[in-house]
Design an enzyme around this catalytic site. Structure first.
Site, PDB file in Angstrom:
ATOM      1  N   SER A 101     -13.904 -95.430 -45.861  1.00 36.90           N
ATOM      2  CA  SER A 101     -13.691 -94.192 -46.617  1.00 36.90           C
ATOM      3  C   SER A 101     -14.004 -92.956 -45.795  1.00 36.90           C
ATOM      4  CB  SER A 101     -14.588 -94.190 -47.855  1.00 36.90           C
ATOM      5  OG  SER A 101     -15.958 -94.254 -47.464  1.00 36.90           O
ATOM      6  N   HIS A 132     -29.454 -79.029 -50.343  1.00 35.47           N
ATOM      7  CA  HIS A 132     -29.485 -80.481 -50.188  1.00 35.47           C
ATOM      8  C   HIS A 132     -28.094 -80.968 -49.783  1.00 35.47           C
ATOM      9  CE1 HIS A 132     -29.637 -84.752 -51.370  1.00 35.47           C
ATOM     10  NE2 HIS A 132     -30.953 -84.645 -51.221  1.00 35.47           N
ATOM     11  N   SER A 142     -16.457 -85.901 -53.454  1.00 36.48           N
ATOM     12  CA  SER A 142     -16.758 -87.268 -53.040  1.00 36.48           C
ATOM     13  C   SER A 142     -16.132 -87.455 -51.671  1.00 36.48           C
ATOM     14  CB  SER A 142     -16.162 -88.271 -54.033  1.00 36.48           C
ATOM     15  OG  SER A 142     -16.098 -89.570 -53.473  1.00 36.48           O
ATOM     16  N   SER A 143     -16.691 -88.343 -50.883  1.00 38.38           N
ATOM     17  CA  SER A 143     -16.034 -88.672 -49.612  1.00 38.38           C
ATOM     18  C   SER A 143     -14.606 -89.133 -49.851  1.00 38.38           C
ATOM     19  CB  SER A 143     -16.811 -89.771 -48.879  1.00 38.38           C
ATOM     20  OG  SER A 143     -18.113 -89.349 -48.578  1.00 38.38           O
ATOM     21  N   ASN A 144     -14.358 -89.735 -51.008  1.00 35.00           N
ATOM     22  CA  ASN A 144     -13.054 -90.314 -51.292  1.00 35.00           C
ATOM     23  C   ASN A 144     -11.966 -89.284 -51.527  1.00 35.00           C
ATOM     24  OD1 ASN A 144     -14.579 -92.581 -51.165  1.00 35.00           O
ATOM     25  ND2 ASN A 144     -14.222 -93.260 -53.273  1.00 35.00           N
ATOM     26  N   THR A 189      27.818 -94.972 -19.828  1.00 38.93           N
ATOM     27  CA  THR A 189      27.452 -95.827 -20.959  1.00 38.93           C
ATOM     28  C   THR A 189      27.133 -97.207 -20.404  1.00 38.93           C
ATOM     29  OG1 THR A 189      29.761 -96.453 -21.352  1.00 38.93           O
ATOM     30  CG2 THR A 189      28.906 -94.557 -22.585  1.00 38.93           C
ATOM     31  N   HIS A 190      26.154 -97.881 -20.981  1.00 38.60           N
ATOM     32  CA  HIS A 190      25.687 -99.174 -20.480  1.00 38.60           C
ATOM     33  C   HIS A 190      25.209 -99.078 -19.024  1.00 38.60           C
ATOM     34  CE1 HIS A 190      27.472-101.228 -24.006  1.00 38.60           C
ATOM     35  NE2 HIS A 190      28.443-100.340 -23.860  1.00 38.60           N
ATOM     36  N   SER A 320       3.243 -91.133  -2.828  1.00 38.11           N
ATOM     37  CA  SER A 320       2.830 -92.415  -2.279  1.00 38.11           C
ATOM     38  C   SER A 320       1.706 -92.217  -1.273  1.00 38.11           C
ATOM     39  CB  SER A 320       4.009 -93.111  -1.588  1.00 38.11           C
ATOM     40  OG  SER A 320       3.587 -94.274  -0.900  1.00 38.11           O
ATOM     41  N   LYS A 326       7.530 -89.189   0.157  1.00 40.75           N
ATOM     42  CA  LYS A 326       8.007 -89.691  -1.138  1.00 40.75           C
ATOM     43  C   LYS A 326       7.458 -88.826  -2.264  1.00 40.75           C
ATOM     44  CE  LYS A 326       8.661 -94.043  -3.613  1.00 40.75           C
ATOM     45  NZ  LYS A 326       8.225 -93.679  -4.971  1.00 40.75           N
ATOM     46  N   VAL A 327       8.334 -88.447  -3.185  1.00 38.91           N
ATOM     47  CA  VAL A 327       7.942 -87.642  -4.344  1.00 38.91           C
ATOM     48  C   VAL A 327       8.447 -88.326  -5.605  1.00 38.91           C
ATOM     49  CG1 VAL A 327       8.113 -85.402  -5.489  1.00 38.91           C
ATOM     50  CG2 VAL A 327       8.027 -85.518  -2.985  1.00 38.91           C
ATOM     51  N   GLU A 333       7.199 -89.567 -16.040  1.00 38.44           N
ATOM     52  CA  GLU A 333       6.404 -90.790 -16.131  1.00 38.44           C
ATOM     53  C   GLU A 333       5.208 -90.586 -17.065  1.00 38.44           C
ATOM     54  OE1 GLU A 333       5.493 -91.991 -12.155  1.00 38.44           O
ATOM     55  OE2 GLU A 333       7.529 -92.719 -11.761  1.00 38.44           O
TER      56      GLU A 333
END
Length: 466
Positions: A101, A132, A142-144, A189-190, A320, A326-327, A333
């Site tokens: 809860s 208090h 209430s917490s609920n 496509t594909h 790398s 290398k970039v 990512e």
């Protein structure tokens, strides 16, 4: 229980607990810290601030209703205001994985606000003052009903920020699309060659997806704005009142600028978390869209010499530790990892929302954690994608032209003139001979040169059939 150096004794309904002398939280928080020890995750910041809004609104409501002396209400209101402004972040030590809860978080907030309010009234930290945690700070609650209300308040505020950042990303994609209207490139496509298209057409697909994600997000705002305050334990409103709920919600609405209202019937929002599940669905859909865009960016920039290499991305860091020069596409990512994390959290969220036996969902802390973490990550990711990737990307126009000229899909417009099968034979001959479609078509299509050149004009292909 004898106190120890550096600790003080606090009491609750179960007895005494040792509490570090410098903290604002008390015995119930101390018990929770002892009981829940499985992770390093803590209360999401947005939920902590939302609890501050609720406790502040409750103090204002009690002041208007005359529940407590004015000085007490003012002190509680000020202490809660400090909480929702970001103070006391180090005063919430309880593990995310706790009672379902979220009662421990609610009592953590009650204890912190009570201790600070008493301090404001002149009572030293750890002493018994007039405020208090249960009888004053939690009065009418209430917490609920507090925890699901806090989840929705935090969700709505996070959705507001996400909408802003998603709009920012969408505008960045739209701007880049406009800059790419005259780029003619190959569609696929594909992962195989398809007909030509413009850079604008390619990027406008991403922009349209992001527009739809923004529409879905904004459509959810009213759902999140109906909060179950005043329902208390199970929705009946025992020990609370309608006027208290309305006054509290009105104060939160005025302060946040979001039109929160107390629900007429809060049974469903306490027993189940449908609003949270809807928000999670929207976040998951956005993650899917961002995953698609990021993967497209990775494919289109692959190379730079042995891949598609149709676009160039900003070079941000060496890619790398062994291959000089290398970039890597680091922002895309990062994006696919964030998207994968959000999708995983959506599975967790779905299971958590399903666990709602009878009158109370019992996985609300997890719901809060997964939702708000996802929203925050996606919000930051939208900015990062816009600023560190999309705004600096560009098409390699010569590379795009070269790939079009070598594509077998260039034969497609000929099918309307000479038929599918004859056009297919031309494509196969072009592939087998290593020649381009245009040269083979001039020899074998039976069409004159002007017709062939007109039909195989890549720019014309991007706009349909005359």
């Amino acid at each position: 229980m004898a106190s120890k150096k550096g600790f003080r004794i606090e009491k609750d309904s179960m007895g005494e607990m040792l509490v570090p002398e410098h903290v604002y939280w008390g015995a119930q928080t101390a018990r929770a810290v002892k009981n829940f020890t499985v992770s390093s995750r803590r209360i999401p910041e947005g939920l902590r601030l939302a609890l501050g809004w609720i406790k502040e609104g409750a103090a204002v409501a009690h002041g208007e209703l005359g529940t407590f002396p004015e000085s007490v209400c003012d002190a509680v209101e000020e202490a809660a205001r400090e909480l929702r402004r970001g103070k006391f972040g180090d005063q919430f030590p309880i593990d995310l994985y706790q009672t379902g809860s979220g009662t421990s978080w609610n009592m953590n907030a009650n204890e912190v606000v009570a201790a600070r309010a008493n301090e404001l009234l002149g009572f030293p930290l750890g002493s018994r003052g007039p405020v208090h945690p249960n009888d004053t700070v939690n009065r009418g609650q209430s917490s609920n009903d507090v925890i699901p209300a806090a989840i929705q308040i935090a969700s709505r505020l996070s959705a507001k920020g996400l909408a802003r950042d998603l709009r920012y990303l969408t505008e960045a994609v739209e701007k880049k699309a406009e800059e790419s209207r005259d780029v003619i490139k190959l569609g696929r496509t594909h992962l195989q060659d398809a007909v030509p298209m413009t850079g604008f057409q390619e990027l406008s697909a991403w922009a349209d997806q992001l527009h739809q994600a923004l529409r879905r997000l904004k459509a959810l705002f009213p759902v999140l704005e109906r909060i179950p305050l005043g329902g208390t334990a199970i929705g009946t409103g025992l020990n609370s009142s309608r006027s208290f709920a309305d006054l509290t919600a009105a104060h939160i609405a005025e302060g946040t600028g979001c039109p929160f209202v107390a629900m007429d019937r809060s049974f469903s929002a306490i027993a189940a978390r449908d609003a949270s599940l809807e928000y999670g669905d929207v976040l998951n859909a956005l993650a899917v869209i961002i995953m698609k865009i990021a993967q497209d960016l990775r494919l289109l920039s692959s190379g730079p010499r042995a891949g598609l290499a149709e676009i160039r991305l900003p070079e941000l860091q060496p890619g790398s530790s062994i291959m000089p020069g290398k970039v890597n596409p680091v922002i895309p990512e990062m994006a696919v990892q964030v998207a994968a994390s959000v999708m995983g959290k959506h599975v967790s969220l779905t299971i958590a929302c399903q666990n709602s036996p009878l009158q109370l969902n019992i996985m609300m802390p997890l719901i809060a954690g997964e939702l708000l973490d996802s929203a925050e990550m996606l919000s930051r990711l939208c900015r990062a994608l816009a600023n560190r990737c999309i705004s600096g990307m560009s098409y390699d126009r010569q590379r795009c032209r070269d790939l079009i000229e070598g594509s077998l899909a260039m034969v497609t417009p000929l099918a309307l003139k000479i038929g599918y099968e004859k056009a297919a034979r031309i494509a196969k001959e072009a592939y087998a001979s290593g020649r381009n479609v245009r040269d083979v078509a001039l020899e074998q299509s039976g069409l004159d040169s002007e017709t062939v050149q007109r039909l195989l004009d890549p720019e014309r292909m991007c706009g349909g059939v005359d």
